[in-house]
Enzyme design. Sequence first.
Site, PDB file in Angstrom:
ATOM      1  N   ALA A  13     -17.205 -30.678  -2.585  1.00 41.79           N
ATOM      2  CA  ALA A  13     -16.773 -30.009  -4.004  1.00 41.79           C
ATOM      3  C   ALA A  13     -18.007 -29.256  -4.765  1.00 41.79           C
ATOM      4  CB  ALA A  13     -16.062 -31.044  -4.927  1.00 41.79           C
ATOM      5  N   ARG A  15     -19.114 -26.341  -3.609  1.00 38.94           N
ATOM      6  CA  ARG A  15     -19.020 -25.000  -3.595  1.00 38.94           C
ATOM      7  C   ARG A  15     -17.618 -24.637  -3.206  1.00 38.94           C
ATOM      8  NH1 ARG A  15     -21.702 -23.650   0.999  1.00 38.94           N
ATOM      9  NH2 ARG A  15     -22.382 -25.954   1.585  1.00 38.94           N
ATOM     10  N   ASN A  63     -22.646 -38.152   2.623  1.00 45.07           N
ATOM     11  CA  ASN A  63     -22.389 -37.652   3.818  1.00 45.07           C
ATOM     12  C   ASN A  63     -20.895 -38.139   4.573  1.00 45.07           C
ATOM     13  OD1 ASN A  63     -22.177 -36.444   6.500  1.00 45.07           O
ATOM     14  ND2 ASN A  63     -24.292 -36.620   6.898  1.00 45.07           N
ATOM     15  N   VAL A  64     -19.955 -37.467   4.734  1.00 47.28           N
ATOM     16  CA  VAL A  64     -18.682 -37.979   4.671  1.00 47.28           C
ATOM     17  C   VAL A  64     -18.465 -38.252   6.120  1.00 47.28           C
ATOM     18  CG1 VAL A  64     -17.505 -37.266   2.675  1.00 47.28           C
ATOM     19  CG2 VAL A  64     -17.543 -36.024   4.843  1.00 47.28           C
ATOM     20  N   ASN A  90     -11.616 -32.335   1.853  1.00 51.03           N
ATOM     21  CA  ASN A  90     -11.851 -30.602   1.862  1.00 51.03           C
ATOM     22  C   ASN A  90     -13.420 -30.531   2.728  1.00 51.03           C
ATOM     23  OD1 ASN A  90     -12.042 -27.616   0.702  1.00 51.03           O
ATOM     24  ND2 ASN A  90     -14.012 -28.659   0.174  1.00 51.03           N
ATOM     25  N   SER A 142      -6.584 -25.581   8.574  1.00 52.83           N
ATOM     26  CA  SER A 142      -7.094 -24.292   8.426  1.00 52.83           C
ATOM     27  C   SER A 142      -6.029 -23.481   9.367  1.00 52.83           C
ATOM     28  CB  SER A 142      -8.477 -23.980   9.215  1.00 52.83           C
ATOM     29  OG  SER A 142      -8.592 -22.517   9.554  1.00 52.83           O
ATOM     30  N   TYR A 155     -14.075 -25.822  15.764  1.00 52.37           N
ATOM     31  CA  TYR A 155     -13.434 -25.687  14.435  1.00 52.37           C
ATOM     32  C   TYR A 155     -11.947 -25.860  14.751  1.00 52.37           C
ATOM     33  CZ  TYR A 155     -12.429 -23.900   9.607  1.00 52.37           C
ATOM     34  OH  TYR A 155     -12.102 -23.624   8.432  1.00 52.37           O
ATOM     35  N   LYS A 159      -9.793 -28.849  13.310  1.00 54.30           N
ATOM     36  CA  LYS A 159      -8.585 -28.781  12.082  1.00 54.30           C
ATOM     37  C   LYS A 159      -7.382 -28.934  12.870  1.00 54.30           C
ATOM     38  CE  LYS A 159     -11.364 -27.416   8.771  1.00 54.30           C
ATOM     39  NZ  LYS A 159     -11.253 -28.299   7.538  1.00 54.30           N
TER      40      LYS A 159
HETATM   41  N1  NAP Z   1     -13.047 -20.327   3.537  1.00 52.89           N
HETATM   42  C1  NAP Z   1     -12.167 -20.074   4.087  1.00 52.89           C
HETATM   43  O1  NAP Z   1     -11.739 -18.898   4.468  1.00 52.89           O
HETATM   44  C2  NAP Z   1     -11.253 -21.386   4.801  1.00 52.89           C
HETATM   45  C3  NAP Z   1     -10.338 -21.006   5.465  1.00 52.89           C
HETATM   46  C4  NAP Z   1      -9.620 -22.096   6.083  1.00 52.89           C
HETATM   47  C5  NAP Z   1     -10.060 -23.478   5.886  1.00 52.89           C
HETATM   48  N2  NAP Z   1     -11.025 -23.745   5.116  1.00 52.89           N
HETATM   49  C6  NAP Z   1     -11.662 -25.106   4.867  1.00 52.89           C
HETATM   50  O2  NAP Z   1     -11.823 -25.306   3.460  1.00 52.89           O
HETATM   51  C7  NAP Z   1     -12.646 -26.358   3.422  1.00 52.89           C
HETATM   52  C8  NAP Z   1     -13.854 -25.569   2.379  1.00 52.89           C
HETATM   53  O3  NAP Z   1     -14.309 -24.551   2.861  1.00 52.89           O
HETATM   54  P1  NAP Z   1     -15.341 -23.596   2.043  1.00 52.89           P
HETATM   55  O4  NAP Z   1     -15.083 -22.132   2.434  1.00 52.89           O
HETATM   56  O5  NAP Z   1     -15.167 -23.742   0.471  1.00 52.89           O
HETATM   57  O6  NAP Z   1     -16.784 -23.778   2.454  1.00 52.89           O
HETATM   58  P2  NAP Z   1     -18.100 -23.762   1.810  1.00 52.89           P
HETATM   59  O7  NAP Z   1     -18.131 -22.731   0.757  1.00 52.89           O
HETATM   60  O8  NAP Z   1     -19.244 -23.788   3.020  1.00 52.89           O
HETATM   61  O9  NAP Z   1     -18.208 -25.221   1.297  1.00 52.89           O
HETATM   62  C9  NAP Z   1     -18.431 -26.474   2.019  1.00 52.89           C
HETATM   63  C10 NAP Z   1     -18.485 -27.799   1.193  1.00 52.89           C
HETATM   64  O10 NAP Z   1     -18.226 -28.811   2.032  1.00 52.89           O
HETATM   65  C11 NAP Z   1     -19.484 -29.802   1.990  1.00 52.89           C
HETATM   66  N3  NAP Z   1     -20.045 -30.575   2.985  1.00 52.89           N
HETATM   67  C12 NAP Z   1     -20.367 -29.854   3.990  1.00 52.89           C
HETATM   68  N4  NAP Z   1     -20.584 -31.007   4.895  1.00 52.89           N
HETATM   69  C13 NAP Z   1     -20.498 -32.200   4.467  1.00 52.89           C
HETATM   70  C14 NAP Z   1     -20.660 -33.552   4.398  1.00 52.89           C
HETATM   71  N5  NAP Z   1     -21.162 -33.842   5.665  1.00 52.89           N
HETATM   72  N6  NAP Z   1     -20.319 -34.482   3.483  1.00 52.89           N
HETATM   73  C15 NAP Z   1     -19.875 -34.062   2.459  1.00 52.89           C
HETATM   74  N7  NAP Z   1     -19.804 -32.634   1.978  1.00 52.89           N
HETATM   75  C16 NAP Z   1     -19.767 -31.735   3.023  1.00 52.89           C
HETATM   76  C17 NAP Z   1     -20.651 -28.589   1.179  1.00 52.89           C
HETATM   77  O11 NAP Z   1     -21.488 -29.494   0.379  1.00 52.89           O
HETATM   78  P3  NAP Z   1     -22.808 -29.512   0.573  1.00 52.89           P
HETATM   79  O12 NAP Z   1     -23.345 -28.023   0.094  1.00 52.89           O
HETATM   80  O13 NAP Z   1     -23.483 -30.068  -0.696  1.00 52.89           O
HETATM   81  O14 NAP Z   1     -23.432 -29.698   1.643  1.00 52.89           O
HETATM   82  C18 NAP Z   1     -19.738 -27.912   0.389  1.00 52.89           C
HETATM   83  O15 NAP Z   1     -19.537 -28.402  -0.916  1.00 52.89           O
HETATM   84  C19 NAP Z   1     -13.343 -26.599   4.613  1.00 52.89           C
HETATM   85  O16 NAP Z   1     -12.786 -27.662   5.105  1.00 52.89           O
HETATM   86  C20 NAP Z   1     -12.919 -25.375   5.538  1.00 52.89           C
HETATM   87  O17 NAP Z   1     -12.990 -25.902   6.905  1.00 52.89           O
HETATM   88  C21 NAP Z   1     -11.954 -22.487   4.467  1.00 52.89           C
END
Ligand code: NAP
Length: 247
Positions: A13, A15, A63-64, A90, A142, A155, A159
């Site tokens: 959460a 970003r 780290n989940v 998420n 996704s 990926y 998903k």
């Molecule tokens: N953006 C899109 O177009 C899109 C489309 C479909 C699905 N999604 C899905 O939506 C979700 C969020 O995407 P987003 O675009 O918001 O991504 P993002 O901006 O890259 O943010 C990812 C978040 O996940 C956290 N994270 C990564 N590895 C982690 C771990 N091992 N343990 C705990 N937290 C972790 C990061 O925390 P840190 O920064 O602290 O590492 C960050 O808060 C993801 O599951 C992604 O696959 C996104």
Amino acid sequence: MVLENKVALVTGASRGIGRQIAISLAKEGAQVIVNYNGSAAKAEEVVNLITEAGGRAEAVQCNVSEYDKAEELMKYIIGKYGRVDILVNNAGITRDNLLMKMTEEEFDAVIDINLKGTFNCIKHLSRQMLKQKGGRIINISSVSGVMGNAGQANYCASKAGVIGLTKSVARELASRGITCNAVAPGFIETEMTDVLADSVKEAMNAQIPMKCFGNTEDIAGTVVFLASDAARYITGQVINVDGGMAM
Ligand SMILES: NC(=O)c1ccc[n+]([C@@H]2O[C@H](COP(=O)([O-])OP(=O)(O)OC[C@H]3O[C@@H](n4cnc5c(N)ncnc54)[C@H](OP(=O)(O)O)[C@@H]3O)[C@@H](O)[C@H]2O)c1
């Protein structure tokens, strides 16, 4: 406010989509645990935004993808707040590459965080939700997991796995008042998609019937709905929030 007195955990959460989900849940009255992995300052920023607006939030590192650490996270939250009503899985990453070039590390890293991380959090919270005789589990999948996508075998597998996990958990826990649903975002404007070249973004746009990327509020609104009493009778579903890509 539709989530007053609820305790919510949002993984990843700090970003993007997770950040907005945390803000939107808090706006509806939930006490929110803002989980992050590496971005401590950004997670604190989210907490500050929420508390300055009169909400309640706390940032917790975990780290989940690590089974034992996810268990510690749940023990900490339950010890402090006594319950968790809403779990939003998420946290997610991409390590895109064509199958022929994809390394074992790229495959494993994505499965470990996106799929196993989701399993870890559900697994370590399920006993508590069973005791509570209620809970809402919302997994962020996704459109790529629904449709597949060239260059994203790892990926998409993760998903699609989240969707299978969602349906199985929904079947196992439904009789105990616990719902489990997935939200499948399309292309959403976040740091994950900011890195894409303009030509790639244009090609993506062409695939979207609504001809534009979504924003984080589009996803957060769906999550708030699934967490609310209005969604009491919905479980095992995948809600596509993608401008019409998958239909
Ligand atoms: N953006 C899109 O177009 C899109 C489309 C479909 C699905 N999604 C899905 O939506 C979700 C969020 O995407 P987003 O675009 O918001 O991504 P993002 O901006 O890259 O943010 C990812 C978040 O996940 C956290 N994270 C990564 N590895 C982690 C771990 N091992 N343990 C705990 N937290 C972790 C990061 O925390 P840190 O920064 O602290 O590492 C960050 O808060 C993801 O599951 C992604 O696959 C996104």
